[in-house]
Design a protein around this motif. Sequence first.
Motif, PDB file in Angstrom:
ATOM      1  N   ASN A 189       0.874  -1.174   0.000  1.00 39.55           N
ATOM      2  CA  ASN A 189       0.000   0.000   0.000  1.00 39.55           C
ATOM      3  C   ASN A 189       0.915   1.230   0.000  1.00 39.55           C
ATOM      4  O   ASN A 189       1.585   1.515   0.995  1.00 39.55           O
ATOM      5  CB  ASN A 189      -0.908  -0.004   1.232  1.00 39.55           C
ATOM      6  N   LEU A 217      -0.047   4.220  -0.152  1.00 36.36           N
ATOM      7  CA  LEU A 217      -0.751   5.340   0.497  1.00 36.36           C
ATOM      8  C   LEU A 217      -1.329   4.864   1.831  1.00 36.36           C
ATOM      9  O   LEU A 217      -2.527   4.566   1.931  1.00 36.36           O
ATOM     10  CB  LEU A 217      -1.894   5.850  -0.405  1.00 36.36           C
ATOM     11  N   TYR A 244      -4.812   5.505   3.339  1.00 33.54           N
ATOM     12  CA  TYR A 244      -6.029   5.023   2.663  1.00 33.54           C
ATOM     13  C   TYR A 244      -6.118   3.500   2.705  1.00 33.54           C
ATOM     14  O   TYR A 244      -5.105   2.802   2.640  1.00 33.54           O
ATOM     15  CB  TYR A 244      -6.027   5.432   1.187  1.00 33.54           C
ATOM     16  N   GLU A 270      -8.659   0.600   0.388  1.00 32.22           N
ATOM     17  CA  GLU A 270      -9.288   0.673  -0.939  1.00 32.22           C
ATOM     18  C   GLU A 270     -10.647   1.370  -0.883  1.00 32.22           C
ATOM     19  O   GLU A 270     -10.948   2.246  -1.696  1.00 32.22           O
ATOM     20  CB  GLU A 270      -9.429  -0.726  -1.557  1.00 32.22           C
ATOM     21  N   THR A 298     -11.820   3.580   1.312  1.00 30.38           N
ATOM     22  CA  THR A 298     -11.746   5.016   1.612  1.00 30.38           C
ATOM     23  C   THR A 298     -11.212   5.808   0.414  1.00 30.38           C
ATOM     24  O   THR A 298     -11.643   6.932   0.166  1.00 30.38           O
ATOM     25  CB  THR A 298     -10.874   5.292   2.852  1.00 30.38           C
ATOM     26  N   LEU A 299     -10.290   5.193  -0.354  1.00 29.68           N
ATOM     27  CA  LEU A 299      -9.779   5.867  -1.540  1.00 29.68           C
ATOM     28  C   LEU A 299     -10.878   5.976  -2.599  1.00 29.68           C
ATOM     29  O   LEU A 299     -11.031   7.009  -3.257  1.00 29.68           O
ATOM     30  CB  LEU A 299      -8.557   5.125  -2.095  1.00 29.68           C
ATOM     31  N   GLU A 339     -13.218   8.810  -1.753  1.00 32.18           N
ATOM     32  CA  GLU A 339     -12.669  10.148  -1.953  1.00 32.18           C
ATOM     33  C   GLU A 339     -12.348  10.430  -3.425  1.00 32.18           C
ATOM     34  O   GLU A 339     -12.146  11.580  -3.809  1.00 32.18           O
ATOM     35  CB  GLU A 339     -11.394  10.303  -1.103  1.00 32.18           C
ATOM     36  N   TRP A 340     -12.290   9.391  -4.236  1.00 26.57           N
ATOM     37  CA  TRP A 340     -11.819   9.524  -5.618  1.00 26.57           C
ATOM     38  C   TRP A 340     -12.615  10.549  -6.451  1.00 26.57           C
ATOM     39  O   TRP A 340     -12.001  11.377  -7.142  1.00 26.57           O
ATOM     40  CB  TRP A 340     -11.808   8.166  -6.312  1.00 26.57           C
ATOM     41  N   PHE A 378      -1.003  12.614  -5.067  1.00 28.51           N
ATOM     42  CA  PHE A 378      -0.627  11.944  -3.816  1.00 28.51           C
ATOM     43  C   PHE A 378       0.810  12.222  -3.372  1.00 28.51           C
ATOM     44  O   PHE A 378       1.282  11.644  -2.397  1.00 28.51           O
ATOM     45  CB  PHE A 378      -0.857  10.431  -3.954  1.00 28.51           C
ATOM     46  N   ILE A 423      -6.485   2.524  -8.609  1.00 29.50           N
ATOM     47  CA  ILE A 423      -6.834   2.527  -7.183  1.00 29.50           C
ATOM     48  C   ILE A 423      -6.265   1.285  -6.503  1.00 29.50           C
ATOM     49  O   ILE A 423      -5.660   1.364  -5.434  1.00 29.50           O
ATOM     50  CB  ILE A 423      -8.367   2.624  -6.995  1.00 29.50           C
ATOM     51  N   VAL A 461      -3.123   1.066  -3.459  1.00 30.60           N
ATOM     52  CA  VAL A 461      -3.314   0.620  -2.068  1.00 30.60           C
ATOM     53  C   VAL A 461      -3.105  -0.883  -1.850  1.00 30.60           C
ATOM     54  O   VAL A 461      -3.015  -1.324  -0.704  1.00 30.60           O
ATOM     55  CB  VAL A 461      -4.711   1.011  -1.544  1.00 30.60           C
TER      56      VAL A 461
END
Length: 409
Positions: free
Chosen positions: A266, A268, A271, A273, A275-276, A279-280, A298, A332, A336
């Motif tokens: 990951n 990031l 985050y 998966e 939560t990303l 927010e995407w 990022f 994505i 992550v």
Amino acid sequence: MAEAGKVLIVIGGGAAGFFCAVNAARLHPGLQVRILEKTSKLLSKVKVSGGGRCNVTHNAPAVPDLVKKYPRGQQMLKKSFYHFHTLDTVAWFAERGVTLKAEGDGRMFPVTDSSQTVIDCLLEEATKYRVRIDVNTEVTALHQLTDGRWRLDLRGDKSIEANYVCVCTGGYPQADKFNWLKELGHEIQPPVPSLFTFNMPGNPVTQLMGVSVPQAVVKVAGTKLQESGPLLITHWGMSGPVILRLSAWGARSLHDMDYRFTAIVNWLPDYQEHTLREEWPEIRQGMAGQKIYQKNYFALPQRLWHFLLQQSGVAEDTRWADLPAKEQNRLIRNLVSMEFPVQGKTTFKEEFVTCGGIALSQVDAQTMESRLHKGLFFAGEVMDVDGITGGFNFQHAWTSGWLVANSLG
């Protein structure tokens, strides 16, 4: 206090051996102390540790927190660290003119940023307290005599006798190297590498060699093994503190997998998966008209960002607003939970650390004396104790060496 005229032989001229020897000679003025080192080099791990700066210990003054950094040996260390731990190490070196500093990640180095400072300090103590040092002197067997003393057989058909023996040989990569200790009845936990990097031969990520991220989370697929920390991409795969920590915790299970497994990265850590994905849309809307290759939301290293886009099939002239759903889903996932097949490991010979060694049930945690033989002691990595990277293995060396020195007589 050990009686005058008695002899302590320390087998091994590394950190644990020197710390045992110089403290024993200082605390027991009549004791004759002698270090036997089988190679021509003294304190070789001290020299190369921390890129030549020597990571002496870790800024972890609370014993319960400190013991959590050791995949093996926690029960013993809970007892031994209460006698001598990180603050004691800092004070011991400070009293001898070596000031240690803590870095942001907790690692502690001499303020000189040179391992030679630590080496010189230990050699000066050895000279001051008349510790005899013999290099190129290998012990091949130990025998306890009827009067309780010890005879040490040396390579070249020589032998010497001592009242006390402390074994500080470090970890052995092969189990048969422990045979001379096994012959005394000691149980050996099979040795396997504990700190190593992950090899990914042929993986395109190796083209990013030299790229590092300050924080990543790495998991081993199909296990509970997971660590976080700085990650470094190398020409053979992945390294850095997060990988070395993972290798320490997974030393036995990864060995059982023959070092063939999948690492899930990951990039990031803030985050997951889901939560990303949530927010995407907001990220995408905010960057809508900008080209995705040029606008790295990022703040990942640019080479890594381009790699992730390429691996996700994103075309170079794509704008954030035009990113197709298929490529977006891939990106994505790659951000992550990117999967990397691992096929092997790399260990650094000079800094080699093993898990395994003398079974701790046969060693007194307060004195480091063998429970099978009076006058026989162990210090350092020869026992089944090992820590993650960050100064923890040296702290165990100082603690165990100090305990031996204090318990003689």
